[in-house]
Design a protein around this motif. Structure first.
Motif, PDB file in Angstrom:
ATOM      1  N   LEU A  32       1.455 -20.251   7.951  1.00 20.31           N
ATOM      2  CA  LEU A  32       2.131 -21.354   8.131  1.00 20.31           C
ATOM      3  C   LEU A  32       3.180 -20.852   8.708  1.00 20.31           C
ATOM      4  CD1 LEU A  32       1.840 -24.449   8.830  1.00 20.31           C
ATOM      5  CD2 LEU A  32       2.469 -24.738   6.547  1.00 20.31           C
ATOM      6  N   THR A  33       3.711 -20.049   7.617  1.00 21.73           N
ATOM      7  CA  THR A  33       5.203 -19.503   7.897  1.00 21.73           C
ATOM      8  C   THR A  33       5.629 -18.997   9.250  1.00 21.73           C
ATOM      9  OG1 THR A  33       5.158 -17.793   6.498  1.00 21.73           O
ATOM     10  CG2 THR A  33       6.339 -19.761   5.807  1.00 21.73           C
ATOM     11  N   LYS A  34       5.266 -17.847   9.533  1.00 24.73           N
ATOM     12  CA  LYS A  34       4.915 -17.197  10.769  1.00 24.73           C
ATOM     13  C   LYS A  34       4.924 -18.574  12.026  1.00 24.73           C
ATOM     14  CE  LYS A  34       2.973 -13.812  13.885  1.00 24.73           C
ATOM     15  NZ  LYS A  34       1.998 -12.702  13.917  1.00 24.73           N
ATOM     16  N   HIS A  35       3.768 -19.322  11.643  1.00 28.17           N
ATOM     17  CA  HIS A  35       3.496 -19.889  13.009  1.00 28.17           C
ATOM     18  C   HIS A  35       5.075 -21.025  12.991  1.00 28.17           C
ATOM     19  CE1 HIS A  35       2.229 -23.450  14.811  1.00 28.17           C
ATOM     20  NE2 HIS A  35       2.821 -24.638  14.436  1.00 28.17           N
ATOM     21  N   SER A  56      -6.417 -11.158  18.081  1.00 26.90           N
ATOM     22  CA  SER A  56      -6.358 -12.449  17.822  1.00 26.90           C
ATOM     23  C   SER A  56      -6.378 -11.539  15.960  1.00 26.90           C
ATOM     24  CB  SER A  56      -7.135 -13.741  17.141  1.00 26.90           C
ATOM     25  OG  SER A  56      -6.678 -14.553  18.639  1.00 26.90           O
ATOM     26  N   ARG A  57      -6.995 -10.701  16.107  1.00 27.07           N
ATOM     27  CA  ARG A  57      -7.661 -10.090  14.614  1.00 27.07           C
ATOM     28  C   ARG A  57      -6.437  -9.563  13.748  1.00 27.07           C
ATOM     29  NH1 ARG A  57     -10.790  -5.033  16.835  1.00 27.07           N
ATOM     30  NH2 ARG A  57      -9.055  -3.386  17.728  1.00 27.07           N
ATOM     31  N   ASP A 107      -2.749 -22.607  12.673  1.00 25.82           N
ATOM     32  CA  ASP A 107      -3.961 -21.611  13.410  1.00 25.82           C
ATOM     33  C   ASP A 107      -4.418 -21.519  11.400  1.00 25.82           C
ATOM     34  OD1 ASP A 107      -4.001 -19.000  12.852  1.00 25.82           O
ATOM     35  OD2 ASP A 107      -3.042 -19.265  14.623  1.00 25.82           O
ATOM     36  N   THR A 108      -5.979 -21.339  10.789  1.00 26.44           N
ATOM     37  CA  THR A 108      -5.862 -20.572   9.745  1.00 26.44           C
ATOM     38  C   THR A 108      -5.968 -19.355   9.495  1.00 26.44           C
ATOM     39  OG1 THR A 108      -7.779 -20.671  10.243  1.00 26.44           O
ATOM     40  CG2 THR A 108      -7.158 -22.609   9.705  1.00 26.44           C
TER      41      THR A 108
END
Length: 530
Positions: A195-198, A96-97, A190-191
Motif C-alpha cells: 500500500l505504501t508503494k501505491h 504485473s508479476r 491492489d493486493t
C-alpha cells in the motif's frame, strides 16, 4: 588437456540436455493455431469440461518461456478477437508479476508496441481495446518511478496520447479512454503490491499529471460542445469518455483516505490548492451545467456526477468572498435545472440530482445559502421538487434519502443562523413533512391492491427516514403535531364508519387495520420521542 576434454564433454552434455528440454517443450507447447482453438473453447463453448481444459492449457501457456513472443504473434496474426484478448491479458499478467519481473527495456517496448497497435487499429473489438488500454495503464503505474538515463520513462502520459487526440474521433476516444483508465488504475490500490508503494505512486501522479489531465478534459469538452452533432453516435462515445475522464479526476483519492462512499455519501473532495484556478474561474462550473442542458439524457447522469464532486470541494479552497461567489454560481445552476426539469424523469438523472441537492447543505452553511441572491426562489423550487418526489413514492425510492437529508440538515441549522435574511423553512418544512406522511398513508392501498413490495418490510430504511423526518417536523413542531392529530382523527373516523357499514369491503378494512395503523404507530412514536 584432459581437463579441457572433460570440460568440453560436460558442456556438450548440458547443450544436449537443454536441446532435449526445448524439444519436449516444443512438443507440448501450443502453436498459434492451437492457441486460437483454445481461445474459442475458453470464450465460446458451453461445455464446462472443455472450457476447464482450455483454461488449464492457457494457464500453462502464460507461464511458458516464449509467452511474450507468442502474445505478439497472436496480436499480429490472430484471426479472432478472442486471441487478441488472450494476448493482452497474458501480457498484463507478465508485467504485473512481482517475482522475476520483466526488464525495463522489455516493458518500454511493450508500452510502445501497445500504443502503436492501438493507433493503427482504431476499430478493434471494444473488449480488446479495453484490455490493451488496461495493459498500458498497468505498465505505466508499476513503472512510474523507473528511470532510464535520468528520465522517468513512463510519465509522459499526455505526450503518449497526443497523436490520438489529433486524429479521428475514433482515435480521440481511444486517447481519452487511455487517460481515464490510467487515472482510475493509479487511484486504486491492489493486493499484489504494498500500500505504501501505491500511495507514493498516487501522490506523485496527483502532483505531476492529474491537474493537466483534468484541464485537458475540460478543454476537450468545450471543443466538443461547440461542434456537437447529436446525430453523430461517435460524438456520443467521445462525450461519454470525456465525462468519465473528468469524473475520475474529480473522484481521485487526493489525500489517501480511501473513503468508502457507501458508508456516507456526503464526503468532501480534497482538491489540492494548486487546482484553485480551475474553481475560481466560473467557466469550469458553467461548462458542466451547460453540458447538462445540451447533451442527450443518457449522458446527463455523468455530468451531474461531476457536478456533485465539484459542489463538494473543500471549503478551505476559497476565502469567504470566493466561496460566496462559487456558491452563487452553483445555486444558479441548480435553479436552472429545477426550472427546466425535462431530463429529471430519467431515474439516473433524478438520483444524481438528488445527490447534488444534498451536497448543497453538506458543504455549505444555511447562513451562506440564505445570502445567495436567488435563495427564496430556489428554496421554493426545491420544496416543490421534494413534495412532488415524495408524492410519487414508487419512483426511485433510493433517492428519497438525499432529499430528506437535505431538509434534515437545513432544519437542524435553524437555531444557529445569524444572518438577517429569512430562511423560509417555517414555510416549507411543514409541506415536506405533510407530503411524506400523507404519501406513505396513501401508498398502503396501492401496495395491497397491486401486491407491491411493502416499504415497511425494510425496518432499517423506515427508521432512517423517520429519524430524518423527526428533525424536519421539529422545525415547526406545532404544525407537525396538528397535522398528525388531524390525519389520525380522519383515519379513526373512516375506520369507525367502515366497521358500522354493512357495505364495507374486507380490503378497505384491511387497509385501515394493516399498514396504515403501522405507519401511525411509527409516526406517533417519533412525535412523542421528539
Amino acid at each position: 588437456m584432459l581437463y579441457l576434454l572433460f570440460q568440453c564433454n560436460t558442456l556438450l552434455h548440458v547443450i544436449i540436455h537443454n536441446l532435449h528440454v526445448w524439444a519436449l517443450y516444443a512438443l507440448h507447447s501450443p502453436g498459434l493455431a492451437q492457441l486460437e482453438i483454445l481461445c474459442k473453447q475458453l470464450y465460446e463453448t458451453t461445455d464446462t469440461a472443455v472450457r476447464h481444459q482450455a483454461e488449464k492449457a492457457l494457464v500453462e501457456f502464460t507461464n511458458s518461456p516464449d509467452c511474450l513472443s507468442k502474445c505478439q504473434l497472436l496480436l499480429e496474426r490472430g484471426s479472432s478477437s478472442y486471441s487478441q484478448l488472450l494476448a493482452a491479458t497474458c501480457l498484463s499478467k507478465l508485467v504485473s508479476r512481482t517475482s522475476n519481473p520483466l526488464p525495463l527495456e522489455q516493458r518500454i517496448d511493450i508500452r510502445n508496441y501497445v500504443l502503436n497497435y492501438l493507433a493503427t487499429r482504431p476499430k478493434l473489438a471494444a473488449f480488446v481495446t479495453q484490455a490493451l488500454i488496461q495493459l498500458y495503464a498497468r505498465i505505466t503505474k508499476l513503472g512510474w518511478f523507473d528511470c532510464q538515463k535520468d528520465d522517468y520513462v513512463f510519465r509522459n502520459v499526455i505526450a503518449d496520447v497526443t497523436r490520438f487526440l489529433q486524429d479521428s474521433v475514433e482515435h480521440c476516444i481511444i486517447g481519452v479512454t487511455i487517460l481515464s483508465q490510467l487515472t482510475n488504475e493509479i487511484n486504486q490500490a491492489d493486493t499484489t503490491h504494498p500500500l505504501t508503494k501505491h500511495r507514493k505512486i498516487a501522490s506523485s501522479f496527483r502532483d505531476s499529471s492529474l491537474f493537466d489531465i483534468f484541464t485537458l478534459s475540460c478543454n476537450l469538452l468545450k471543443q466538443v460542445r461547440k461542434n456537437l452533432n447529436l446525430n453523430d453516435e461517435s460524438q456520443h462515445g467521445l462525450l461519454m469518455q470525456l465525462l468519465k475522464l473528468s469524473y475520475n479526476c474529480l473522484n481521485y483519492d487526493f489525500i489517501g483516505t480511501s473513503t468508502d462512499e457507501s458508508s456516507d455519501d456526503l464526503c468532501t473532495v480534497q482538491i489540492p490548492t494548486s487546482w484553485r484556478s480551475a474553481f475560481l474561474d466560473s467557466s469550469t462550473l458553467q461548462l458542466f451545467f451547460n453540458l447538462y442542458h445540451s447533451i442527450p439524457p443518457s449522458l446527463s447522469p455523468l455530468v451531474l456526477s461531476c457536478l456533485v464532486q465539484i459542489a463538494s470541494v473543500r471549503r478551505s479552497l476559497f476565502n469567504n468572498a470566493e466561496r460566496a461567489k462559487f456558491l452563487s454560481h452553483l445555486v444558479d445552476g441548480v435553479k436552472r435545472i429545477l426550472a427546466n426539469p425535462q431530463c429529471l424523469p430519467d431515474p439516473n438523472n433524478y438520483h444524481e440530482f438528488c445527490r447534488l441537492l444534498a451536497r448543497l447543505k453538506s458543504n455549505y452553511q444555511l447562513g451562506e445559502l440564505v445570502k445567495v441572491e436567488n435563495y427564496p426562489e430556489v428554496i421554493r423550487l426545491i420544496a416543490n421538487f421534494t413534495v412532488t418526489s415524495l408524492q410519487h413514492w414508487e419512483f426511485a425510492p433510493n433517492s428519497v434519502h438525499y432529499l430528506l437529508s437535505l431538509w434534515q440538515r437545513l432544519a437542524a441549522s435553524v437555531p444557529y443562523v445569524k444572518a438577517t435574511e429569512p430562511h423560509l423553512l417555517e414555510t416549507y418544512t411543514p409541506e415536506v413533512t405533510k407530503a411524506y406522511i400523507t404519501s406513505r398513508l396513501e401508498s398502503v392501498h396501492v401496495i395491497l391492491r397491486d401486491g407491491l413490495e411493502d416499504p415497511l418490510d425494510d425496518a432499517g430504511l423506515v427508521q432512517q427516514q423517520l429519524d430524518q423526518l423527526s428533525t424536519i417536523g421539529r422545525c415547526e413542531y406545532e404544525k407537525t403535531c396538528a397535522l398528525l392529530v388531524q390525519l389520525f382523527d380522519q383515519a379513526a373516523q373512516t375506520y369507525q364508519e367502515l366497521l358500522q357499514s354493512t357495505n364495507s369491503s374486507t380490503a378497505d378494512i384491511t387497509v385501515q387495520e394493516g399498514d396504515q395503523q403501522q405507519w401511525w404507530i411509527y409516526h406517533n412514536k417519533k412525535c412523542q420521542c421528539q
